[in-house]
Design an enzyme around this catalytic site. Structure first.
Site, PDB file in Angstrom:
ATOM      1  N   GLU A 152      12.070  -7.846  -3.299  1.00 58.08           N
ATOM      2  CA  GLU A 152      10.703  -7.574  -3.909  1.00 58.08           C
ATOM      3  C   GLU A 152      10.433  -6.031  -3.701  1.00 58.08           C
ATOM      4  OE1 GLU A 152       8.183 -10.643  -2.838  1.00 58.08           O
ATOM      5  OE2 GLU A 152       9.521 -12.304  -3.525  1.00 58.08           O
ATOM      6  N   ASN A 193      17.241  -8.261  -4.272  1.00 58.28           N
ATOM      7  CA  ASN A 193      16.679  -9.540  -4.856  1.00 58.28           C
ATOM      8  C   ASN A 193      15.227  -9.246  -5.220  1.00 58.28           C
ATOM      9  OD1 ASN A 193      17.044 -12.474  -4.912  1.00 58.28           O
ATOM     10  ND2 ASN A 193      15.653 -12.754  -3.243  1.00 58.28           N
ATOM     11  N   HIS A 229      11.740 -17.951  -9.876  1.00 56.26           N
ATOM     12  CA  HIS A 229      10.652 -18.661 -10.033  1.00 56.26           C
ATOM     13  C   HIS A 229       9.570 -18.848 -11.373  1.00 56.26           C
ATOM     14  CE1 HIS A 229      11.015 -18.785  -5.728  1.00 56.26           C
ATOM     15  NE2 HIS A 229      11.119 -17.717  -5.355  1.00 56.26           N
ATOM     16  N   GLU A 260      16.682 -18.309  -5.989  1.00 63.33           N
ATOM     17  CA  GLU A 260      15.596 -18.951  -5.914  1.00 63.33           C
ATOM     18  C   GLU A 260      14.809 -20.069  -6.649  1.00 63.33           C
ATOM     19  OE1 GLU A 260      12.488 -16.706  -3.634  1.00 63.33           O
ATOM     20  OE2 GLU A 260      14.133 -15.384  -2.707  1.00 63.33           O
ATOM     21  N   ASP A 262      12.874 -22.223  -9.111  1.00 68.90           N
ATOM     22  CA  ASP A 262      12.090 -23.537  -9.224  1.00 68.90           C
ATOM     23  C   ASP A 262      11.213 -23.311 -10.490  1.00 68.90           C
ATOM     24  OD1 ASP A 262      10.260 -21.705  -8.116  1.00 68.90           O
ATOM     25  OD2 ASP A 262       9.963 -22.408  -6.329  1.00 68.90           O
TER      26      ASP A 262
HETATM   27  O1  G3I Z   1       5.642 -20.813  10.881  1.00 69.72           O
HETATM   28  C1  G3I Z   1       3.921 -20.809  10.631  1.00 69.72           C
HETATM   29  C2  G3I Z   1       3.211 -21.918  11.493  1.00 69.72           C
HETATM   30  O2  G3I Z   1       3.294 -21.284  12.808  1.00 69.72           O
HETATM   31  C3  G3I Z   1       1.579 -21.968  11.166  1.00 69.72           C
HETATM   32  O3  G3I Z   1       1.094 -22.947  12.057  1.00 69.72           O
HETATM   33  C4  G3I Z   1       1.761 -22.186   9.846  1.00 69.72           C
HETATM   34  C5  G3I Z   1       0.169 -22.358   9.306  1.00 69.72           C
HETATM   35  O4  G3I Z   1       0.041 -22.133   8.019  1.00 69.72           O
HETATM   36  O5  G3I Z   1       2.361 -21.340   8.904  1.00 69.72           O
HETATM   37  C6  G3I Z   1       3.541 -21.164   9.305  1.00 69.72           C
HETATM   38  O6  G3I Z   1       4.064 -20.214   8.441  1.00 69.72           O
HETATM   39  C7  G3I Z   1       4.259 -20.265   7.095  1.00 69.72           C
HETATM   40  C8  G3I Z   1       5.816 -20.217   6.745  1.00 69.72           C
HETATM   41  O7  G3I Z   1       5.798 -20.370   5.411  1.00 69.72           O
HETATM   42  C9  G3I Z   1       6.672 -21.096   7.492  1.00 69.72           C
HETATM   43  O8  G3I Z   1       6.110 -22.678   7.167  1.00 69.72           O
HETATM   44  C10 G3I Z   1       3.372 -19.324   6.382  1.00 69.72           C
HETATM   45  O9  G3I Z   1       2.129 -19.721   6.544  1.00 69.72           O
HETATM   46  C11 G3I Z   1       3.679 -19.572   4.821  1.00 69.72           C
HETATM   47  O10 G3I Z   1       3.170 -18.529   4.076  1.00 69.72           O
HETATM   48  C12 G3I Z   1       5.110 -19.453   4.770  1.00 69.72           C
HETATM   49  O11 G3I Z   1       5.560 -19.427   3.204  1.00 69.72           O
HETATM   50  C13 G3I Z   1       6.836 -18.958   2.922  1.00 69.72           C
HETATM   51  C14 G3I Z   1       6.384 -17.785   1.923  1.00 69.72           C
HETATM   52  O12 G3I Z   1       7.621 -17.345   1.370  1.00 69.72           O
HETATM   53  C15 G3I Z   1       5.727 -16.869   2.481  1.00 69.72           C
HETATM   54  O13 G3I Z   1       5.696 -15.520   1.620  1.00 69.72           O
HETATM   55  C16 G3I Z   1       7.278 -20.133   2.093  1.00 69.72           C
HETATM   56  O14 G3I Z   1       7.741 -21.099   2.937  1.00 69.72           O
HETATM   57  C17 G3I Z   1       8.508 -19.607   1.317  1.00 69.72           C
HETATM   58  O15 G3I Z   1       9.366 -20.659   0.681  1.00 69.72           O
HETATM   59  C18 G3I Z   1       8.316 -18.454   0.740  1.00 69.72           C
HETATM   60  O16 G3I Z   1       9.707 -17.878   0.260  1.00 69.72           O
HETATM   61  C19 G3I Z   1       9.701 -16.815  -0.546  1.00 69.72           C
HETATM   62  C20 G3I Z   1      10.942 -15.945  -0.512  1.00 69.72           C
HETATM   63  O17 G3I Z   1      11.091 -15.604   0.891  1.00 69.72           O
HETATM   64  C21 G3I Z   1      10.983 -14.767  -1.376  1.00 69.72           C
HETATM   65  N1  G3I Z   1      10.871 -14.894  -2.713  1.00 69.72           N
HETATM   66  C22 G3I Z   1       9.519 -15.635  -2.611  1.00 69.72           C
HETATM   67  C23 G3I Z   1       9.617 -17.069  -2.209  1.00 69.72           C
HETATM   68  C24 G3I Z   1       8.339 -17.869  -2.351  1.00 69.72           C
HETATM   69  O18 G3I Z   1       7.014 -17.313  -2.091  1.00 69.72           O
END
Ligand code: G3I
Length: 347
Positions: A152, A193, A229, A260, A262
């Site tokens: 990105e 990507n 997405h 990725e 969906d």
């Molecule tokens: O690990 C912490 C945890 O310790 C905490 O208690 C909890 C509270 O909210 O948050 C946890 O972290 C979260 C993390 O996912 C792991 O679950 C974050 O808040 C959350 O923002 C994060 O979201 C991820 C997101 O990227 C962040 O931008 C999604 O799971 C993940 O699917 C998403 O993936 C991205 C790709 O990497 C890049 N392309 C877009 C895609 C979708 O946004």
């Protein structure tokens, strides 16, 4: 998608006439088509649930760590590393004959506070980037087939995204990241990507300029990842649009991969319409990939609605995956299988 192309209708119609052999899997059907892969993003906790682990192993030939290899997960302190989750994913993949896509070495999100809040000279930040990539890519050398090296990097208006790397190093950070990754694992395929590049426009134009510049300068970049997405099915391009877009990059010697995918629905979804629209959208991407020789595969982001990131980030949207929250296959899964099967029969 508002209108299906004539080709889509023909393909789907023929597929419907020839049932997919019971029990055939996405990974098996895709592998028979020149070794293409069908993958999913994963989290290690999913391996602890037998039904999820069995489904991931059975249906998918590639896994991408959803969060486990991001800076905040793997490199929480300047000299602190935590490879537990990443190791588990690589070990699961190896036990089930799956490829791993490493994700991701440079991104503007999910970075630790020591990095985002630190004060570094340009040379210091380059050294931090080099150490991170050398350590992470080097640890899995020979075991991770593809890396999303830069994720990105382009803003929605087509300019280079303002991130800590651009501010601290300048545009050269992109070249450096690829060179550092190649140095750490010369055999890994290295990808840039991004999202919203599936049907041209400002971001795709900038991306093409970046990859063309990198390649003419001899920088080791191997491919372009299309995140794909779609917040609603209508945002997915037609197979023809998508394939044409991928060919603009493939014709410059690059691999392309859908990384990725969906397709979210606006909730509450309409059971009479939405599952089929979603299936059309997933099917379009499969058709586009099959139409481009350099398209190496398709990864879905979150295999089930229970795991999806969408409701957390886009309240009011969801049900974006190919299996429902109880792991039952949705029409989108069946459509992907049908198109893969029809395509094999048609050859
Ligand atoms: O690990 C912490 C945890 O310790 C905490 O208690 C909890 C509270 O909210 O948050 C946890 O972290 C979260 C993390 O996912 C792991 O679950 C974050 O808040 C959350 O923002 C994060 O979201 C991820 C997101 O990227 C962040 O931008 C999604 O799971 C993940 O699917 C998403 O993936 C991205 C790709 O990497 C890049 N392309 C877009 C895609 C979708 O946004």
């Amino acid at each position: 998608m508002a209108l299906l192309s004539a080709a889509t209708v023909v393909v789907v119609g023929l597929a419907a006439c020839r049932p997919v052999p019971p029990g055939s899997t996405l990974r098996g059907l895709a592998d028979a088509r020149d070794g293409r892969v069908v993958g999913t993003s994963v989290e290690p906790a999913q391996f602890d649930r037998t039904a999820d682990a069995d489904l991931i192993a059975a249906q998918f030939s590639s896994v991408t760590p959803e969060n486990a290899m991001k800076w905040v997960s793997v490199h929480p302190g300047p000299s602190t590393w935590d490879f537990a989750a990443a190791d588990r994913i690589v070990e699961f993949a190896e036990a089930h004959g799956q490829r791993v896509r490493g994700h991701t070495l440079v991104w503007h999100r999910q970075n630790p506070a020591w990095l985002t809040g630190g004060t570094f000279t340009r040379d210091e930040l380059i050294a931090v980037l080099h150490d991170h990539i050398a350590t992470l890519v080097g640890r899995y050398r020979g075991r991770i087939a593809q890396w999303d090296v830069v994720n990105e990097a382009i803003a929605d208006d087509g300019t280079l995204r303002d991130n800590l790397w651009l501010r601290g190093i300048g545009p050269d950070y992109i070249r450096l990241a690829f060179e550092f990754a190649h140095e750490a694992d010369p055999d890994a395929a290295l990808f840039i990507n991004d999202y919203l590049i599936e049907r041209g426009g400002a971001k795709a134009a900038t991306l093409l300029w970046i990859v063309a510049s990198l390649r003419s300068a001899g920088v080791p970049i191997d491919g372009v990842g299309y995140q794909t997405h779609a917040l609603v099915p209508a945002l997915m391009p037609t197979p023809e649009q998508f394939a044409d877009e991928m060919r603009r990059f493939a014709s410059r010697g690059l691999l392309v991969e859908i990384t990725e995918m969906d397709v979210a629905l606006h909730l509450p979804s309409d059971p009479a319409i939405d599952p089929q629209r979603q299936a059309d959208a997933y099917g379009s991407s499969v058709m586009a990939c099959l139409a481009v020789r350099e398209c190496t595969g398709i990864t879905v982001w979150n295999y089930s609605d229970a795991e999806s990131w969408i409701p957390g980030e886009f309240p009011g949207f969801g049900e974006a995956s190919i299996f429902d929250a109880a792991l039952a296959p949705k029409p989108a899964f069946e459509r992907m299988r049908q198109i893969l099967w029809w395509d094999l029969r048609a050859r």
